[in-house]
Design a protein around this motif. Sequence first.
Motif, PDB file in Angstrom:
ATOM      1  N   ARG A 244       0.818  -1.212   0.000  1.00 30.95           N
ATOM      2  CA  ARG A 244       0.000   0.000   0.000  1.00 30.95           C
ATOM      3  C   ARG A 244       0.860   1.274   0.000  1.00 30.95           C
ATOM      4  NH1 ARG A 244      -2.946   3.772  -0.113  1.00 30.95           N
ATOM      5  NH2 ARG A 244      -5.112   3.924   0.550  1.00 30.95           N
ATOM      6  N   ASP A 245       2.154   1.157   0.306  1.00 28.78           N
ATOM      7  CA  ASP A 245       3.045   2.320   0.296  1.00 28.78           C
ATOM      8  C   ASP A 245       3.375   2.696  -1.142  1.00 28.78           C
ATOM      9  OD1 ASP A 245       3.493   3.456   2.681  1.00 28.78           O
ATOM     10  OD2 ASP A 245       5.456   2.618   3.026  1.00 28.78           O
ATOM     11  N   PHE A 246       2.416   3.304  -1.857  1.00 27.31           N
ATOM     12  CA  PHE A 246       2.652   3.576  -3.265  1.00 27.31           C
ATOM     13  C   PHE A 246       3.407   4.886  -3.466  1.00 27.31           C
ATOM     14  CE2 PHE A 246      -0.757   6.442  -2.712  1.00 27.31           C
ATOM     15  CZ  PHE A 246      -1.872   5.766  -2.224  1.00 27.31           C
ATOM     16  N   ILE A 247       3.814   5.109  -4.721  1.00 30.78           N
ATOM     17  CA  ILE A 247       4.535   6.335  -5.068  1.00 30.78           C
ATOM     18  C   ILE A 247       3.625   7.219  -5.915  1.00 30.78           C
ATOM     19  CG2 ILE A 247       6.732   5.117  -4.969  1.00 30.78           C
ATOM     20  CD1 ILE A 247       6.791   5.224  -8.038  1.00 30.78           C
ATOM     21  N   ASN A 248       3.903   8.516  -5.886  1.00 27.15           N
ATOM     22  CA  ASN A 248       3.087   9.483  -6.632  1.00 27.15           C
ATOM     23  C   ASN A 248       3.936  10.228  -7.662  1.00 27.15           C
ATOM     24  OD1 ASN A 248       1.869   9.546  -3.555  1.00 27.15           O
ATOM     25  ND2 ASN A 248       0.288   9.517  -5.129  1.00 27.15           N
ATOM     26  N   TYR A 249       3.247  10.907  -8.604  1.00 28.39           N
ATOM     27  CA  TYR A 249       3.906  11.595  -9.711  1.00 28.39           C
ATOM     28  C   TYR A 249       3.409  13.032  -9.822  1.00 28.39           C
ATOM     29  CZ  TYR A 249       4.890   6.803 -11.227  1.00 28.39           C
ATOM     30  OH  TYR A 249       5.313   5.504 -11.292  1.00 28.39           O
ATOM     31  N   GLU A 250       4.200  13.844 -10.496  1.00 32.42           N
ATOM     32  CA  GLU A 250       3.752  15.166 -10.890  1.00 32.42           C
ATOM     33  C   GLU A 250       2.797  15.028 -12.077  1.00 32.42           C
ATOM     34  OE1 GLU A 250       4.353  17.897  -9.174  1.00 32.42           O
ATOM     35  OE2 GLU A 250       5.503  16.655  -7.769  1.00 32.42           O
ATOM     36  N   VAL A 251       2.080  16.076 -12.395  1.00 35.03           N
ATOM     37  CA  VAL A 251       1.107  16.039 -13.486  1.00 35.03           C
ATOM     38  C   VAL A 251       1.796  15.698 -14.811  1.00 35.03           C
ATOM     39  CG1 VAL A 251      -0.618  17.368 -14.768  1.00 35.03           C
ATOM     40  CG2 VAL A 251      -0.345  17.711 -12.305  1.00 35.03           C
ATOM     41  N   ASN A 252       1.223  14.715 -15.551  1.00 32.81           N
ATOM     42  CA  ASN A 252       1.700  14.302 -16.880  1.00 32.81           C
ATOM     43  C   ASN A 252       3.145  13.801 -16.885  1.00 32.81           C
ATOM     44  OD1 ASN A 252      -0.738  14.918 -18.211  1.00 32.81           O
ATOM     45  ND2 ASN A 252      -0.160  17.075 -18.366  1.00 32.81           N
ATOM     46  N   SER A 253       3.650  13.399 -15.733  1.00 34.37           N
ATOM     47  CA  SER A 253       5.044  12.998 -15.628  1.00 34.37           C
ATOM     48  C   SER A 253       5.184  11.497 -15.365  1.00 34.37           C
ATOM     49  CB  SER A 253       5.732  13.768 -14.497  1.00 34.37           C
ATOM     50  OG  SER A 253       7.058  13.317 -14.307  1.00 34.37           O
ATOM     51  N   VAL A 255       8.448  10.687 -14.392  1.00 35.65           N
ATOM     52  CA  VAL A 255       9.723  10.790 -13.676  1.00 35.65           C
ATOM     53  C   VAL A 255       9.569  10.269 -12.243  1.00 35.65           C
ATOM     54  CG1 VAL A 255      11.479  12.362 -12.794  1.00 35.65           C
ATOM     55  CG2 VAL A 255      10.486  12.731 -15.059  1.00 35.65           C
ATOM     56  N   ILE A 256      10.499   9.417 -11.850  1.00 36.55           N
ATOM     57  CA  ILE A 256      10.503   8.876 -10.484  1.00 36.55           C
ATOM     58  C   ILE A 256      11.303   9.828  -9.602  1.00 36.55           C
ATOM     59  CG2 ILE A 256      11.193   6.935  -9.041  1.00 36.55           C
ATOM     60  CD1 ILE A 256      10.926   5.164 -11.532  1.00 36.55           C
ATOM     61  N   SER A 257      10.647  10.411  -8.634  1.00 36.92           N
ATOM     62  CA  SER A 257      11.298  11.396  -7.771  1.00 36.92           C
ATOM     63  C   SER A 257      12.243  10.726  -6.783  1.00 36.92           C
ATOM     64  CB  SER A 257      10.241  12.192  -7.006  1.00 36.92           C
ATOM     65  OG  SER A 257       9.570  11.347  -6.076  1.00 36.92           O
ATOM     66  N   LYS A 300       3.173   3.936 -19.207  1.00 34.54           N
ATOM     67  CA  LYS A 300       4.561   4.423 -19.223  1.00 34.54           C
ATOM     68  C   LYS A 300       5.102   4.554 -17.803  1.00 34.54           C
ATOM     69  CE  LYS A 300       4.268   6.953 -23.615  1.00 34.54           C
ATOM     70  NZ  LYS A 300       4.286   8.297 -24.259  1.00 34.54           N
ATOM     71  N   ARG A 301       4.252   4.951 -16.857  1.00 30.99           N
ATOM     72  CA  ARG A 301       4.691   5.035 -15.463  1.00 30.99           C
ATOM     73  C   ARG A 301       5.104   3.663 -14.932  1.00 30.99           C
ATOM     74  NH1 ARG A 301       0.110   9.486 -13.403  1.00 30.99           N
ATOM     75  NH2 ARG A 301       1.378  11.305 -13.977  1.00 30.99           N
ATOM     76  N   SER A 302       4.299   2.647 -15.241  1.00 30.09           N
ATOM     77  CA  SER A 302       4.633   1.291 -14.793  1.00 30.09           C
ATOM     78  C   SER A 302       5.919   0.807 -15.447  1.00 30.09           C
ATOM     79  CB  SER A 302       3.482   0.338 -15.109  1.00 30.09           C
ATOM     80  OG  SER A 302       2.374   0.580 -14.275  1.00 30.09           O
ATOM     81  N   GLU A 303       6.096   1.111 -16.723  1.00 32.69           N
ATOM     82  CA  GLU A 303       7.311   0.690 -17.421  1.00 32.69           C
ATOM     83  C   GLU A 303       8.540   1.416 -16.888  1.00 32.69           C
ATOM     84  OE1 GLU A 303       6.236   1.459 -21.450  1.00 32.69           O
ATOM     85  OE2 GLU A 303       4.936  -0.316 -21.601  1.00 32.69           O
ATOM     86  N   SER A 304       8.378   2.671 -16.462  1.00 29.84           N
ATOM     87  CA  SER A 304       9.482   3.418 -15.866  1.00 29.84           C
ATOM     88  C   SER A 304       9.923   2.769 -14.555  1.00 29.84           C
ATOM     89  CB  SER A 304       9.045   4.865 -15.620  1.00 29.84           C
ATOM     90  OG  SER A 304      10.070   5.614 -15.005  1.00 29.84           O
ATOM     91  N   VAL A 305       8.948   2.335 -13.753  1.00 30.93           N
ATOM     92  CA  VAL A 305       9.270   1.643 -12.495  1.00 30.93           C
ATOM     93  C   VAL A 305       9.928   0.300 -12.793  1.00 30.93           C
ATOM     94  CG1 VAL A 305       8.283   0.582 -10.430  1.00 30.93           C
ATOM     95  CG2 VAL A 305       7.448   2.811 -11.206  1.00 30.93           C
ATOM     96  N   LEU A 306       9.419  -0.400 -13.807  1.00 25.69           N
ATOM     97  CA  LEU A 306      10.016  -1.691 -14.179  1.00 25.69           C
ATOM     98  C   LEU A 306      11.493  -1.516 -14.520  1.00 25.69           C
ATOM     99  CD1 LEU A 306       8.506  -4.459 -16.411  1.00 25.69           C
ATOM    100  CD2 LEU A 306      10.766  -3.546 -16.956  1.00 25.69           C
ATOM    101  N   GLU A 307      11.811  -0.502 -15.288  1.00 23.27           N
ATOM    102  CA  GLU A 307      13.206  -0.244 -15.655  1.00 23.27           C
ATOM    103  C   GLU A 307      14.064   0.012 -14.417  1.00 23.27           C
ATOM    104  OE1 GLU A 307      13.264   2.962 -18.418  1.00 23.27           O
ATOM    105  OE2 GLU A 307      12.127   1.883 -19.959  1.00 23.27           O
ATOM    106  N   TYR A 308      13.513   0.731 -13.456  1.00 24.23           N
ATOM    107  CA  TYR A 308      14.258   1.003 -12.212  1.00 24.23           C
ATOM    108  C   TYR A 308      14.523  -0.303 -11.462  1.00 24.23           C
ATOM    109  CZ  TYR A 308      15.482   3.135  -7.716  1.00 24.23           C
ATOM    110  OH  TYR A 308      16.130   3.492  -6.552  1.00 24.23           O
ATOM    111  N   PHE A 309      13.507  -1.170 -11.397  1.00 21.49           N
ATOM    112  CA  PHE A 309      13.665  -2.462 -10.714  1.00 21.49           C
ATOM    113  C   PHE A 309      14.739  -3.315 -11.391  1.00 21.49           C
ATOM    114  CE2 PHE A 309       9.355  -3.123  -8.350  1.00 21.49           C
ATOM    115  CZ  PHE A 309       9.599  -1.982  -7.626  1.00 21.49           C
ATOM    116  N   VAL A 310      14.710  -3.352 -12.727  1.00 26.75           N
ATOM    117  CA  VAL A 310      15.671  -4.175 -13.453  1.00 26.75           C
ATOM    118  C   VAL A 310      17.094  -3.667 -13.217  1.00 26.75           C
ATOM    119  CG1 VAL A 310      16.442  -4.858 -15.757  1.00 26.75           C
ATOM    120  CG2 VAL A 310      13.997  -4.910 -15.192  1.00 26.75           C
ATOM    121  N   LYS A 311      17.272  -2.341 -13.214  1.00 23.52           N
ATOM    122  CA  LYS A 311      18.586  -1.765 -12.948  1.00 23.52           C
ATOM    123  C   LYS A 311      19.088  -2.129 -11.558  1.00 23.52           C
ATOM    124  CE  LYS A 311      18.213   2.260 -16.025  1.00 23.52           C
ATOM    125  NZ  LYS A 311      18.107   3.742 -16.092  1.00 23.52           N
ATOM    126  N   LYS A 312      18.150  -2.356 -10.631  1.00 22.18           N
ATOM    127  CA  LYS A 312      18.503  -2.714  -9.254  1.00 22.18           C
ATOM    128  C   LYS A 312      18.647  -4.231  -9.073  1.00 22.18           C
ATOM    129  CE  LYS A 312      18.493   1.312  -7.054  1.00 22.18           C
ATOM    130  NZ  LYS A 312      19.509   1.784  -6.093  1.00 22.18           N
TER     131      LYS A 312
END
Length: 356
Positions: A244-253, A255-257, A300-312
């Motif tokens: 449940r500890d989700f992450i949030n985004y800026e409008v139309n973004s 980008v992972i803060s 695209k937001r989900s794919e951005s997170v996926l890329e971060y996970f793979v890099k880790k």
Amino acid sequence: GSGRFFDIEGKIVTIDKKPFAEVNVELRDATNKVVATKKTDKNGYLKFDKVDEGMSYTLFIDKSYKEEGLKLTTKSDKSVGLFKKSKLGSEFKLMTPDINTLEVMEVKEATDELMIKIKARIVSVSDKINPIADQVVELRDFQNKVLQTKMTNKDGDFEFSDVNIKEIYSVELFEYKEKFKNEKLYLSNTKNELVARISKDANGKFAYKTIPADMIYLSDMKSEDISLTVKRQLKLNDNNLVIRDFINYEVNSVVISAQAKIVLDKIIKIANENKESKIEIISHTDVRGEGSDNLKLSQKRSESVLEYFVKKGIDKARLTPVGKGETDPLNSCADGVSCTEDEYRMNRRTEFKFYK
């Protein structure tokens, strides 16, 4: 099955705790085949012999019994959960934790892992977020009985102790009257992150029926205590861990803060501790903009997170990116509804589901 057999026992009671007596109850397997049929006694008690541990089951009561709000308990009257009403009758799906709780050989009642302290805040959202101070807050059980009563402080904060995350509760504001035009009330955690909307019930009172994920999110425990969070979530559902500890985004973004990366690193730790699990990365948008564009943005937001996970170092084969666009808001911010920026932001999020 597992080849291990044991007996389970429990009681079925009505919403007002009266025994559901002399009623035939079927034990059905995953294919809906009737494995056994037992009749409750005068106390609503029943027992099934030689249950195979390796199977999943459903308790089923025929629709000829019209009673509403049936509840399953242990022999010693500890709550297990509510039956679900359908066109065919009433049923209760027995998950592994439920079967363990009902097992005769080793009865497992509520443990410390299931008991938490709720530390939350009530706020009013109009043109800004305002704490609701000096407000009486009641914790009620599924029968609407008042279990605890607290008063909010100047910051709108209150606490409930010894709360079982498997139980169904409602948090009710005692005789609250709106103070601002177009006012909306929310439960938040003590960091002012909105968790759930408090709406008027059928009696005109402001109340919120809790769900386990929200209760954990409001629990008074250290944010770094991931293992305990996982342990509690797995107690709720053996094969469906939702973070449940989700992450949030800026409008139309997309980008992972930096703040979001702190949360993602916590999720990665959980993933490394549960290597047998796969992960759905589920992203959402607020309602502003075209629906089709929002669906693409959430993907695209989900794919951005996926890329971060793979890099880790997380195996890409374990990850599934899912975009839901604006279809699943956490509040009432639908098309045509005027909302504050905090409410819109609440819906621009990514959450995570672990499964096997």
